[in-house]
Design an enzyme around this catalytic site. Sequence first.
Site, mmCIF file in Angstrom:
data_model
loop_
_atom_site.group_PDB
_atom_site.id
_atom_site.type_symbol
_atom_site.label_atom_id
_atom_site.label_comp_id
_atom_site.label_asym_id
_atom_site.label_seq_id
_atom_site.Cartn_x
_atom_site.Cartn_y
_atom_site.Cartn_z
ATOM 1 N N SER A 205 -21.113 12.720 28.805
ATOM 2 C CA SER A 205 -20.302 11.802 29.559
ATOM 3 C C SER A 205 -20.093 12.182 31.023
ATOM 4 C CB SER A 205 -18.928 11.679 28.889
ATOM 5 O OG SER A 205 -18.250 12.920 28.939
ATOM 6 N N SER B 103 -21.134 17.071 26.707
ATOM 7 C CA SER B 103 -20.939 16.190 27.870
ATOM 8 C C SER B 103 -21.106 16.853 29.229
ATOM 9 C CB SER B 103 -19.560 15.538 27.804
ATOM 10 O OG SER B 103 -19.587 14.418 26.959
ATOM 11 N N LYS C 19 -14.748 15.251 37.800
ATOM 12 C CA LYS C 19 -14.915 14.166 36.832
ATOM 13 C C LYS C 19 -13.590 13.413 36.654
ATOM 14 C CE LYS C 19 -16.385 13.540 31.965
ATOM 15 N NZ LYS C 19 -16.767 14.283 30.735
#
Lengths: 89, 475, 467
Positions: free
Chosen positions: B150, B174, B75
């Site tokens: 996210s 997330s 990420k």
Amino acid sequence: MALLARLGLEPAEEEFYAAQLGGILAHIDRLREVDTEAIPPTAQVVPLANRLRQDEPLPRLSPEEALANAPEARDGYFVVKAIQDSGDA
Amino acid sequence: MATISELHDRLSRREISASELLDQQLARIEEQEPRVHAYLRLTAELARAQAQAADRLFREGGPVGPLTGIPAAVKDVLSVQGVEVTAGSKILAGYRPPFDATAVARLKAAGLVLVGITNCDEFAMGSSTENSGYFVTRNPHDPQRVPGGSSGGSAAAVAAGEAVYALGTDTGGSIRQPAALCGVVGMKPTYGRVSRYGLIAFASSLDQVGPLTCSVEDAALVLEAMAGVDARDATSADRPVDFLSELEAGVEGLRLGVPREYFQVEGLEPGVRSAVQEALRRLERAGAELVDVELPHTDYGLAAYYIIAPAECSSNLARMDSVRFGIRDESAPNLFQSYLRTRRAGFGPEVRRRVMLGTYALSSGYYDAYYLKAQKIRTLIAQDFQHAFRDCDAIVSATAPTVAFQIGAKVDDPFSMYLNDVLTLGGNLAGLPGISVPCGTSGGLPVGLQVLTPHWQDARALRVARAYEMVRDAA
Amino acid sequence: MPLSDWEPVIGMEVHVQLATRTKMFCGCSSDYLAAPPNGNVCPVCLGLPGVLPTANESAVEKVVKAAVALQCEVAEHTKFDRKNYFYPDLPKGYQISQYDLPIARGGSLLVGERTVRITRVHLEEDTGKLLHAGDALHSAEESLVDLNRAGVPLMEVVSEPDLHSAEAARDYAIELRDLFRAVGVSEADMEKGQLRAEANVSVRKVGESALGVKTELKNINSFRALQRAVAHEIERQVDVLEEGGQVVQETRGWSEAQQRTFTQRSKEEAHDYRYFPEPDLPPLHLDSGWVSHLRQALPELPARKRERFRSQYRLSESDARLFVEDPDRSRLLEETVAAGAEARITANWIIAADPKLGPAHLAELLRLIEQAVINRDQGREVQREAEASGRQPQEVVQALGLAQVSDEAALAGVIEEVIAAQPQAVADFRAGRQQAVGALLGAVKERTGGTANLKVASRLLRDRLSQ
């Protein structure tokens, strides 16, 4: 708030955000229903303490590495625009 | 989709080389990416060098582990030395960290082949990846829908076969929520399990790094490689790391707590509820005992979270001042204007909202009413879980109240977007380990089952999830 | 109304750089001057995205040591907080400091005859440095940022407003310096920025109990400047009040060039620092056993040591100060005396000659002078040689053939030569000008290559001239 947080908002945006934040704060205000008089606050949820580092040197970056990501650098320094004392510049 | 252990077997038997595996992975990415948009940037060159190094180890009989040569994604909030990392934000465009996040360094040592950096909501603030400063990632199950967030890019990449595993971060859900919406496994470990060093902070007291994978065993393998105390993170704990030995122990005799409040939250879709209830029935048939538990302060979790996380983020994002890194608006006549214009140009609406909210909550005269109050509510929520865990070994619920929703459906209503996290953020406030494992579908879209366990009982959460995976796949 | 009708009320905030090897929250050196610009930094003190602080154990210990030396109550539970504000020398946009649970509170320090109460002692990190192209902050078009100093550990010591004169403010700062040096927590050299004093100054009419409006003085780089700045500010406030005006609460800087204070920031522009607990650092629990161990292990503190030097060594107040402010120097004095030297002779020699000798060698050197084997000038030469070579002074004397000529017959011969060569000086002396002896003795010294025992030579010369 926007200024304190250094967010450059236009007046119209300020209204937009004020309205949205008002809605969120209205929800947040429900916290007042809870009696927390005798409740201690939690800053860190997993209890640890005294995590200290020995006073031993560790490797440093070279000035070139340190400045590599800077928008502007000269003679080993980061360069910033003039500081005008706007109060809490 | 092949799991880590399946691929490891093939690599070990030399049926395929890490370089060939990488080629296949890159081809798959090329095929899927126009539809999914999971990656912000690929790191093919780095990946090739890492794959070649892995091949040398396999060829020469060097030390290999289960992750050696396995293609993975990270990420866009975890620092990778020399690779552009932007936290999904324009303000960090071009920033290349001169160091590795500890989680990344440990995976590199375990044989990581990094294929790319995945998209996310800006500074991990969001539940749909629509807040990315770059573009929206699509749900591989339906490209008109969000992948969650996210860590939406990481979840979508794993779901679309664009990475064998991916790293995400979880501040209010997330990892778990996008895992649920994309139909993959996602785990947030106990706060302090995985070092946060090098993770671009959103809310420091809530953030944790964790894996998104195709299977529970894969999650355990990745976590095992990353976890453990780190001298660079004073909040990382020195606890024994063993996520594999009780993985297959099953649920017989375990008491699974079903919190009434979690089945009554606002916006819980009936299809999600019934999928989760079906999963609980299967767990019961596998020998688990279902017990009712109470989490009475659930209703206040969202409000407390939306004080604490913004307050911390307002401080964490102050370093985005375009002095040492990041973009700069050159038109500003002075430093004060430079701050304002750069942060105006660099931050998207959700970041602005949260920075303002957090600044407000910490400001003189409001601290006690907001920040301190929220910290006290946090205590009550953590106590709720402690009390519940007296009566059960794990808490089970839906991961998210809904399945993946249409892109654009919630962007204009921040509050309805925040409701996505209502079942996950309690785990962050209390610092608990939590895992989401796919449990069927609703309307053809994946649903996630969340398992929460007490501090440091990460292995137990994995064990329950693994047990569910067995009964699910046996059906 | 004269100045004497007003009572100044002064409280101090003193920042002290702790003598650790590394910075407060990372492993860079705390000797920030030794590196080129931005050559003493790492991702942590640069405040790059994702980095985390780790607290320096030695810095915590030093603050506790200082706190017990200040007779503070040391907290069992303490923590770090974030102080949020934007400035380019503050890389993270917040300073890690301590807010509501400082390491220590409630101490005291004796300054002269008066006790100054210590409010609190806490630990924080230093900022980097800004250089302004052009010399003025406000006219420069750009500034240069050097982060070598960012993150160096600082201890802040806040006093109650117990000081009532500019001299007392200065003496308080000097007393703190001596204390921190004695305890070994800081070099506390004000010129090097290792001790930075800020004074909160107000005035009130004598006899009143309510406090006046205060101003905060900054930019003070020496003890002398501290005294002058406070004195100037007291006068300025009295002038303002006597003219019927009001003192404005603000921060004022001290201009060394103009010898006056000037407005830096007014209260309306004050920061909202939005303190909150630092989530990246677990709290500290300071073990009371450890704290009392540190308390018991404290060395003799400056006030007591000065008193002892005066009584035991018969040093003057000012000489006692000179020694106590420099622990290395006072150690040399004590050990040299212990090695057999006389205290005041030793003290005078150390003050005049700043020897870099060990106590045994210094005692030997002083004995050679005392026994008139060499004179004081030769003593300086022997010291230099012994410092350079590390040899014993006795050996140096022999090696250089330096032994002093005290033999009266030999000196008498030289004196005759000098008298013959300088009839004018002889005539002057006999005409009553005593100082003419100096010229003649100088000539004796010259002719003996500096080896003459001048005490003996002087007696012989006077005897000869009086004949």
